[in-house]
Design an enzyme around this catalytic site. Structure first.
Site, mmCIF file in Angstrom:
data_model
loop_
_atom_site.group_PDB
_atom_site.id
_atom_site.type_symbol
_atom_site.label_atom_id
_atom_site.label_comp_id
_atom_site.label_asym_id
_atom_site.label_seq_id
_atom_site.Cartn_x
_atom_site.Cartn_y
_atom_site.Cartn_z
ATOM 1 N N ASN A 29 -21.616 -16.674 -1.065
ATOM 2 C CA ASN A 29 -21.986 -17.006 -2.451
ATOM 3 C C ASN A 29 -23.006 -16.034 -3.019
ATOM 4 O O ASN A 29 -23.389 -16.155 -4.178
ATOM 5 C CB ASN A 29 -22.506 -18.447 -2.553
ATOM 6 C CG ASN A 29 -23.909 -18.589 -2.004
ATOM 7 O OD1 ASN A 29 -24.356 -17.772 -1.186
ATOM 8 N ND2 ASN A 29 -24.616 -19.611 -2.443
ATOM 9 N N LYS A 61 -15.296 -17.493 -3.248
ATOM 10 C CA LYS A 61 -16.243 -17.297 -2.134
ATOM 11 C C LYS A 61 -15.591 -16.684 -0.887
ATOM 12 O O LYS A 61 -16.182 -15.791 -0.277
ATOM 13 C CB LYS A 61 -16.941 -18.610 -1.792
ATOM 14 C CG LYS A 61 -17.920 -19.078 -2.869
ATOM 15 C CD LYS A 61 -18.588 -20.371 -2.451
ATOM 16 C CE LYS A 61 -19.467 -20.936 -3.555
ATOM 17 N NZ LYS A 61 -20.165 -22.151 -3.121
ATOM 18 N N GLY A 102 -26.856 -33.177 -6.425
ATOM 19 C CA GLY A 102 -26.854 -31.816 -5.893
ATOM 20 C C GLY A 102 -27.675 -30.809 -6.686
ATOM 21 O O GLY A 102 -27.603 -29.607 -6.399
ATOM 22 N N ASP A 143 -25.695 -21.589 0.459
ATOM 23 C CA ASP A 143 -25.472 -23.006 0.114
ATOM 24 C C ASP A 143 -26.122 -23.952 1.127
ATOM 25 O O ASP A 143 -26.792 -24.918 0.766
ATOM 26 C CB ASP A 143 -23.966 -23.318 0.055
ATOM 27 C CG ASP A 143 -23.339 -22.872 -1.259
ATOM 28 O OD1 ASP A 143 -24.073 -22.699 -2.244
ATOM 29 O OD2 ASP A 143 -22.100 -22.697 -1.291
ATOM 30 N N GLY A 168 -15.007 -25.620 0.781
ATOM 31 C CA GLY A 168 -15.907 -24.464 0.835
ATOM 32 C C GLY A 168 -17.367 -24.847 0.951
ATOM 33 O O GLY A 168 -18.113 -24.248 1.743
ATOM 34 N N ALA A 169 -17.803 -25.847 0.184
ATOM 35 C CA ALA A 169 -19.224 -26.211 0.202
ATOM 36 C C ALA A 169 -19.603 -26.790 1.561
ATOM 37 O O ALA A 169 -20.631 -26.414 2.147
ATOM 38 C CB ALA A 169 -19.521 -27.209 -0.909
HETATM 39 P P1 NDP Z 1 -13.291 -27.285 -2.441
HETATM 40 O O1 NDP Z 1 -12.245 -27.312 -3.500
HETATM 41 O O2 NDP Z 1 -13.363 -26.143 -1.502
HETATM 42 O O3 NDP Z 1 -13.152 -28.627 -1.532
HETATM 43 C C1 NDP Z 1 -12.980 -29.879 -2.143
HETATM 44 C C2 NDP Z 1 -13.209 -30.972 -1.117
HETATM 45 O O4 NDP Z 1 -13.145 -32.235 -1.775
HETATM 46 C C3 NDP Z 1 -12.164 -31.013 0.002
HETATM 47 O O5 NDP Z 1 -12.768 -31.464 1.174
HETATM 48 C C4 NDP Z 1 -11.162 -32.039 -0.547
HETATM 49 O O6 NDP Z 1 -10.392 -32.672 0.451
HETATM 50 C C5 NDP Z 1 -12.119 -33.032 -1.164
HETATM 51 N N1 NDP Z 1 -11.498 -33.882 -2.183
HETATM 52 C C6 NDP Z 1 -11.067 -33.509 -3.414
HETATM 53 N N2 NDP Z 1 -10.583 -34.600 -4.076
HETATM 54 C C7 NDP Z 1 -10.701 -35.661 -3.236
HETATM 55 C C8 NDP Z 1 -10.394 -37.059 -3.342
HETATM 56 N N3 NDP Z 1 -9.837 -37.566 -4.446
HETATM 57 N N4 NDP Z 1 -10.687 -37.859 -2.294
HETATM 58 C C9 NDP Z 1 -11.249 -37.358 -1.162
HETATM 59 N N5 NDP Z 1 -11.571 -36.034 -1.012
HETATM 60 C C10 NDP Z 1 -11.308 -35.206 -2.028
HETATM 61 O O7 NDP Z 1 -14.668 -27.488 -3.215
HETATM 62 P P2 NDP Z 1 -16.139 -27.143 -2.665
HETATM 63 O O8 NDP Z 1 -16.213 -27.567 -1.258
HETATM 64 O O9 NDP Z 1 -16.503 -25.758 -3.000
HETATM 65 O O10 NDP Z 1 -17.043 -28.090 -3.575
HETATM 66 C C11 NDP Z 1 -17.166 -29.471 -3.287
HETATM 67 C C12 NDP Z 1 -18.156 -30.082 -4.250
HETATM 68 O O11 NDP Z 1 -19.472 -29.576 -3.981
HETATM 69 C C13 NDP Z 1 -17.840 -29.727 -5.702
HETATM 70 O O12 NDP Z 1 -17.950 -30.913 -6.433
HETATM 71 C C14 NDP Z 1 -18.907 -28.740 -6.107
HETATM 72 O O13 NDP Z 1 -19.269 -28.870 -7.451
HETATM 73 C C15 NDP Z 1 -20.062 -29.137 -5.194
HETATM 74 N N6 NDP Z 1 -20.951 -27.994 -4.889
HETATM 75 C C16 NDP Z 1 -22.278 -28.121 -5.180
HETATM 76 C C17 NDP Z 1 -23.150 -27.099 -4.885
HETATM 77 C C18 NDP Z 1 -24.598 -27.270 -5.196
HETATM 78 O O14 NDP Z 1 -25.344 -26.287 -5.086
HETATM 79 N N7 NDP Z 1 -25.044 -28.463 -5.563
HETATM 80 C C19 NDP Z 1 -22.707 -25.835 -4.279
HETATM 81 C C20 NDP Z 1 -21.287 -25.810 -3.991
HETATM 82 C C21 NDP Z 1 -20.454 -26.859 -4.312
HETATM 83 P P3 NDP Z 1 -8.959 -32.065 0.892
HETATM 84 O O15 NDP Z 1 -9.270 -30.962 1.867
HETATM 85 O O16 NDP Z 1 -8.269 -33.197 1.519
HETATM 86 O O17 NDP Z 1 -8.298 -31.555 -0.348
#
Ligand code: NDP
Length: 282
Positions: free
Chosen positions: A91, A70, A250, A107, A135-136
């Site tokens: 996106n 993205k 979601g 999004d 990202g989301a």
């Molecule tokens: P990214 O990889 O960009 O970000 C992941 C996020 O999750 C970060 O904030 C990260 O924190 C956090 N994280 C990961 N593991 C842990 C953990 N064990 N404990 C606490 N925080 C954690 O992913 P996206 O933001 O793109 O996606 C996030 C979720 O949203 C995904 O599950 C995706 O499937 C979902 N999504 C759903 C959509 C929909 O239309 N329903 C659209 C887009 C995404 P840190 O920065 O500390 O690593």
């Protein structure tokens, strides 16, 4: 009927096999009578730009972009919407009639529509907690602020990312009169929230989110951006924390963000309720 002249669309990501976008866009096309082909394309991790160029040369009319491309999609664009620029990610891509690549981020609009229209929960004046700063969450923060909650706090495991996201949106929040801040510790959260949104991917990586029970209001809304079985840990927490609160995964956001992209490409907005039921049943 698919012919070689049927406009071609795609979702590009890595991985991509799990994507439900082809099924959603096929359902929109059947419902609206718009002729299109829509496929899932796996791009090599270092090859998003090349994949996009190859598909464009082969007649691609537009595409959705998912993890991890993205931000790169936004960087490649000649024209980007304000919300995509604020999100730092796109996106949805397409081309203008004179061949320039445009980028948008749907999004946040999808999330907002699912909360306000599908769940019937108005955000204006509410206390909102956003978990995650990836990202989301970046894509959703601008549209969430536009809905004018009274206060919006962002918590992230790595707190520097929450601070960065908040500072990028500070002037928008001030313009809208929304109190926006990063929350350092969930345990010390100031009171209960009307809406708690999980934008982390913790459950997808078998990670655990340690959420205190006092975060969610009894008649609040808990929404996980993750859909399907992976949303269970967060939604089970919500059921324990506030048994009367509404819970959503979601899938609604996914269908709504797709509908926004569909409208941008084809000028018609599909009936998302019917497609959401269809996706839920599948
Ligand atoms: P990214 O990889 O960009 O970000 C992941 C996020 O999750 C970060 O904030 C990260 O924190 C956090 N994280 C990961 N593991 C842990 C953990 N064990 N404990 C606490 N925080 C954690 O992913 P996206 O933001 O793109 O996606 C996030 C979720 O949203 C995904 O599950 C995706 O499937 C979902 N999504 C759903 C959509 C929909 O239309 N329903 C659209 C887009 C995404 P840190 O920065 O500390 O690593």
């Amino acid at each position: 009927m698919i012919s070689t002249s049927t406009p071609r669309f795609a979702v590009i990501g890595h991985p991509i096999a799990h994507s439900r976008s082809p099924a959603i866009h096929a359902a929109f096309a059947a419902q609206t009578g718009v002729a299109l082909q829509y496929e899932a394309v796996l791009a090599p991790l270092e090859g998003f730009g090349e994949t996009l160029r190859t598909l464009r040369d082969a007649g691609l009319a537009g595409c959705n972009v998912t993890l991890p491309f993205k931000p790169e999609a936004l960087n490649l664009a000649d024209l980007a919407s304000e919300r995509a620029q604020l999100a730092g990610a796109a996106n949805t891509l397409g081309w203008t009639s004179d061949g320039r690549l445009w980028a948008d981020n749907t999004d946040g609009l999808g999330l907002l529509r699912d909360i306000e229209h599908n769940a019937g929960c108005k955000l204006a004046g509410c206390q909102l907690l956003l978990l995650g700063a990836g990202g989301a969450s970046s894509g959703c923060l601008g549209p969430l602020l536009e809905a004018r909650p009274a206060r919006l706090l962002v918590w992230n495991r790595s707190s520097s990312k929450a601070h960065e996201l908040v500072s990028r949106h500070e002037s928008l929040a001030a313009r809208l009169g929304v109190q926006l801040a990063a929350l350092e510790h969930l345990q010390g959260a100031p009171g209960r929230f009307d809406v708690v949104i999980n934008g982390t991917s913790a459950a997808l990586h078998s990670g655990r989110l340690e959420l205190p029970e006092g975060l969610l209001n009894a008649d609040g809304l808990a929404l996980d951006m993750v859909y399907g079985p992976a949303s269970a840990p967060f939604l089970d927490w919500a059921a324990r924390a506030a048994p009367g609160a509404r819970r959503r995964d979601g899938l609604g956001m996914l269908v709504e963000q797709a509908a926004e992209a569909f409208q941008r490409w084809h000028g018609v907005r599909p009936d998302t309720a019917a497609v959401l039921s269809q996706m839920r049943a599948a």
